[in-house]
Structure formats: C-alpha cells, structure tokens
Design an enzyme around this catalytic site. Structure first.
Site, mmCIF file in Angstrom:
data_model
loop_
_atom_site.group_PDB
_atom_site.id
_atom_site.type_symbol
_atom_site.label_atom_id
_atom_site.label_comp_id
_atom_site.label_asym_id
_atom_site.label_seq_id
_atom_site.Cartn_x
_atom_site.Cartn_y
_atom_site.Cartn_z
ATOM 1 C CE LYS A 1 1.174 -5.504 -5.926
ATOM 2 N NZ LYS A 1 2.462 -4.808 -5.732
ATOM 3 C CB CYS B 1 -13.378 -19.582 15.794
ATOM 4 S SG CYS B 1 -13.858 -19.263 17.505
ATOM 5 C CG ASP C 1 -15.032 -22.639 10.396
ATOM 6 O OD1 ASP C 1 -14.332 -22.520 9.373
ATOM 7 O OD2 ASP C 1 -14.937 -23.589 11.196
ATOM 8 C CG HIS D 1 8.156 0.039 -6.007
ATOM 9 N ND1 HIS D 1 6.989 0.718 -6.253
ATOM 10 C CD2 HIS D 1 7.860 -0.864 -5.041
ATOM 11 C CE1 HIS D 1 6.026 0.229 -5.469
ATOM 12 N NE2 HIS D 1 6.537 -0.723 -4.718
ATOM 13 N NE ARG E 1 5.405 0.332 -10.645
ATOM 14 C CZ ARG E 1 6.379 1.201 -10.401
ATOM 15 N NH1 ARG E 1 6.953 1.872 -11.389
ATOM 16 N NH2 ARG E 1 6.790 1.407 -9.161
ATOM 17 C CE1 TYR F 1 -12.177 -23.947 20.161
ATOM 18 C CE2 TYR F 1 -11.941 -22.346 18.380
ATOM 19 C CZ TYR F 1 -12.337 -23.592 18.831
ATOM 20 O OH TYR F 1 -12.895 -24.474 17.962
ATOM 21 N NE ARG G 1 9.742 -5.086 -3.856
ATOM 22 C CZ ARG G 1 8.455 -4.753 -3.872
ATOM 23 N NH1 ARG G 1 7.696 -4.967 -2.810
ATOM 24 N NH2 ARG G 1 7.914 -4.198 -4.934
HETATM 25 C C1 PLP Z 1 2.205 -3.436 -5.844
HETATM 26 C C2 PLP Z 1 3.072 -2.539 -6.607
HETATM 27 C C3 PLP Z 1 2.586 -1.326 -7.115
HETATM 28 C C4 PLP Z 1 1.217 -0.798 -6.769
HETATM 29 O O1 PLP Z 1 1.278 -0.232 -5.480
HETATM 30 P P1 PLP Z 1 0.000 0.471 -4.831
HETATM 31 O O2 PLP Z 1 0.511 1.049 -3.571
HETATM 32 O O3 PLP Z 1 -1.000 -0.591 -4.595
HETATM 33 O O4 PLP Z 1 -0.476 1.491 -5.805
HETATM 34 C C5 PLP Z 1 3.400 -0.582 -7.939
HETATM 35 N N1 PLP Z 1 4.656 -0.995 -8.220
HETATM 36 C C6 PLP Z 1 5.170 -2.146 -7.735
HETATM 37 C C7 PLP Z 1 6.553 -2.531 -8.082
HETATM 38 C C8 PLP Z 1 4.412 -2.942 -6.900
HETATM 39 O O5 PLP Z 1 4.934 -4.068 -6.397
#
Ligand code: PLP
Length: 384
Positions: free
Chosen positions: A41, A313, A315, A167, A221, A266, A138
């Site tokens: 992603k 800054c 750039d 998750h 994942r 700045y 979530r």
């Molecule tokens: C981003 C994400 C992951 C991967 O997480 P990492 O900590 O980068 O391994 C796995 N599952 C879900 C739902 C995520 O949003």
C-alpha cells in the site's frame, strides 16, 4: 534543442531491491508454514509499488495487499496477476471494479456483505476476506456478527469467501497483553467456522513477536519489515537480520562560516555560539523531509553526524558543521549527505527525532524525490 547532459538530481531515494529480496527470504523463514502477503500500500511505503512487486515476484512472493482499490487497479494495469487483497472496506459503488480487476474485497459490515452479494449477482464473481474487529476498532465486524455474515456470503451465488482476518492494535509494542486478548477473541470465532477460510492476523510486529499469530495460520501480512523499516525499537531488536531497503541521500550545495550571534534559517531559531561552518543541503519539507526535524535532526556527511541548524525549509536544510578548524571544516560543496539509510542515521532514528514513525517518513517522500533502483538483478546472498 541540443540534448542536455544526463542530470543527477542531488536528492534521491535509492531503493535496494537486493535488500528487499533478502528481507523477503529472511521473513519467509520466520513465517515458517504461513504464506507471506507483501503489503505494498501507499506505493509500497514510498518505495514504488510496481518495482517492489516485480522484485518480490522474482523472489517467489505469491500474494500482495494494498489499501485502496485504485492501488490494486494500478498494479493490475502494470501487469501484476498475483492475488491482490484490498484491505480497506469498499464503498458499494466500487465493487464492479473489484470484479473487473479480480481484486479480493474486505467485508467489514453486514451492509458490506449484502452489497457484495448483490454486486456478485449482477456483475460477476467476487472474492472476499471477512474482517473481524477484535479491538483496534477501525474496520471490521463485531465477533458476534461474523457467523451470520459468513453464512450470508457463503450462500451468495458468485461470492467466494477466501479469508477471515483481523489486525492487532499493539503488535509493534513491547507490551503484548492486548494482542493476546485479540488473538483469543479471533480464535474463539474461528472454532465456530467450519471449514475456516484462510486465516490471517499478523503484520510485521505480529510475525516478529507473536508466534501464535503465525503458526497454523495461512497468511501473514508484512509491510514494514520487508522494507527494513522497524516500526519500533523492539521490532528493530526482534529482526536484526532485516536490511534497510531505502537510503535517502542529497548533496551539499553551499558551505559558509557564520559568526557568533548570527542566525540561520526562517524565524532565526538557531544562533551561532562562535564561528561555525554551515552546510546548505538540497532537501526540505517539499520533498517530505519533516519540518519537525528543525533544530532536532542529524545528517551524516563524510561519516559524521551533524545537527540541523534552524528550521527545515521547503527546499533546503542547513547543518551545523561546528568550528571551521574542526572535522566539519573538511565538508565541501558536492559532498554527499545521508539523510537516512546506509552510512547515515537509520529511518527509525530520524523518525524518533521527528516525532513520527519510520513508515511515515518513507511514505511521506513526495513525487519530487526520484526513486533510483539498485540491485535489480538476482542475488543478495542467503539470509543469516
Ligand atoms: C499496513 C497494514 C499491514 C502491514 O503492517 P506492517 O506493520 O507494515 O507489517 C497489515 N495489515 C493491515 C490491515 C495494514 O493496514
């Protein structure tokens, strides 16, 4: 127009595809029987989704996950045919695109399940992974709603329930008590599902810290660990073999001496306490280099770390090289400056100085920063 000489921009993100492939091999060993789903992603956490996916396919990685449907479509249009899970829950009007591009959809609500059933009836087969909310709050179904939704989907013509997943909220942290509570909720549910689809819970933190989230599960994942980006110090310790994939480097555009009492950048937030060499670097928040590194970050030049002087800054960023007769006096225009990665601070170091996480650092690099791929051929050695 006369042809211009090849231009090497001072600021570039080098992406080491050998390190990426090495990490995939090392993490696959960690995953034992579970199949790695490479999470790509946000343009592969800023590394470039297509080059990353191609390198991982060469390495034998079989499955990928993205956040949004547009990311999935871009990979399909880039020629990627491997199974792709879209982890965000779709809005109903997006479902025809899932069918057209053969993207697996996340079902996170009963209404989402009904929309999938109706879209599959009208627009062709859909593959789904049912998402359970075990405590992150979530996306996902309450555990009690899962059996009913699974029944609905399993009875819907054209719908294939491929996965059941959740998750973790704290898999990146040292205290894993809550993660084990989530695991227990998920397991209680799985026992009620017969036959269970592909089960998956672990992200990088889960893979590295929670063996029970990996053993006997179909998939893991993994994002951050693949890129050699630890989400925390504890994960850095848990995966010493993983190598950073990205290195952010720029060059020194100017060096000057400022005198005691003079200020830099700045708002005049940095004042010289004596004669000080100042290097001006081609990098700024317009590139995604966090402005919160102002007076807090450090950059490596000629093998030494120097503090950022004053505000970052859009750039440009200035470094305090110290007194003209010190080691910083040797820094010259054109020298390479390592913002993070090999030869400089780690992404995790920079993230801590910036009060963010390493993922946000690489994801935040803007389109102005060219990604330069190295190590595109096979190799990289066996994982330790
Ligand atoms: C981003 C994400 C992951 C991967 O997480 P990492 O900590 O980068 O391994 C796995 N599952 C879900 C739902 C995520 O949003």
């Amino acid at each position: 127009m006369p042809s211009a000489p090849p231009l090497t921009p001072p600021l570039r993100a080098e992406v080491d595809l050998r390190a990426l492939r090495y990490n995939a091999r090392a993490l696959r060993r960690r995953a034992e029987g579970a199949t790695l789903v490479a999470v790509v992603k946000a343009d592969a956490y800023g590394h470039g989704a297509l080059p990353v996916v191609r390198a991982l396919l060469e390495e034998g990685v079989e499955r990928f996950a993205v956040a949004g449907v547009a990311e999935g479509i871009a990979l399909r249009e880039g020629g990627v045919e491997a199974p792709l899970l879209v982890m965000m829950a779709p809005l109903p009007e997006m479902l025809p695109a899932y069918a057209r591009y053969n993207l697996a959809a996340t079902v996170a609500t009963r209404e989402g399940a009904e929309a999938v059933a109706s879209a599959a009836r009208r627009g062709g087969p859909l593959t789904v992974h049912v998402k359970v909310d075990t405590g992150l709050h979530r996306l996902g179904l309450a555990p009690a709603d899962v059996p009913g939704v699974l029944r609905l989907l399993q009875g819907a013509p054209g719908v294939a329930v491929e996965g059941l997943w959740t998750h973790f909220a704290t898999a990146d942290e040292p205290d894993l008590d809550f993660a084990y509570e989530q695991l227990a909720l998920f397991d209680a549910l799985v026992h009620a599902v017969d036959p269970p689809p592909l089960l998956h819970l672990a992200n990088s933190g889960g893979l590295l810290q929670i063996p029970e989230a990996v053993e006997g599960r179909a998939l893991v994942r993994v994002g951050g660990a693949l890129y050699g980006l630890p989400a925390s110090r504890i994960l850095e310790m848990e995966a010493p073999e993983v190598r950073p994939v990205m290195r952010l480097v720029t060059r020194v555009l100017q060096v000057k001496t400022v005198e005691r009492g003079e200020t830099v950048s700045y708002g005049r937030t940095w004042t010289a306490s004596g004669p000080t060499r100042i290097a001006t670097l081609a990098v700024g928040y317009g590139d995604g280099y966090p402005r919160s590194l102002s007076n807090r970050g450090h950059v490596a030049v000629r093998g030494r770390l120097y503090p950022i002087a004053g505000r970052v800054c859009m750039d440009l960023t200035m470094l305090d090289l110290g007194p003209p007769d010190g080691p910083g006096g040797a820094v010259r225009v054109g020298d390479e400056a390592v913002l993070f990665g090999s030869g400089g601070p780690s992404a995790l170091d920079v993230a801590e100085w910036a009060d963010t996480i390493s993922y946000a650092l690489t994801c935040g690099l803007t389109a102005r920063v060219p990604r330069v791929y190295v190590g595109a051929e096979n190799g990289g050695g066996a994982p330790a």
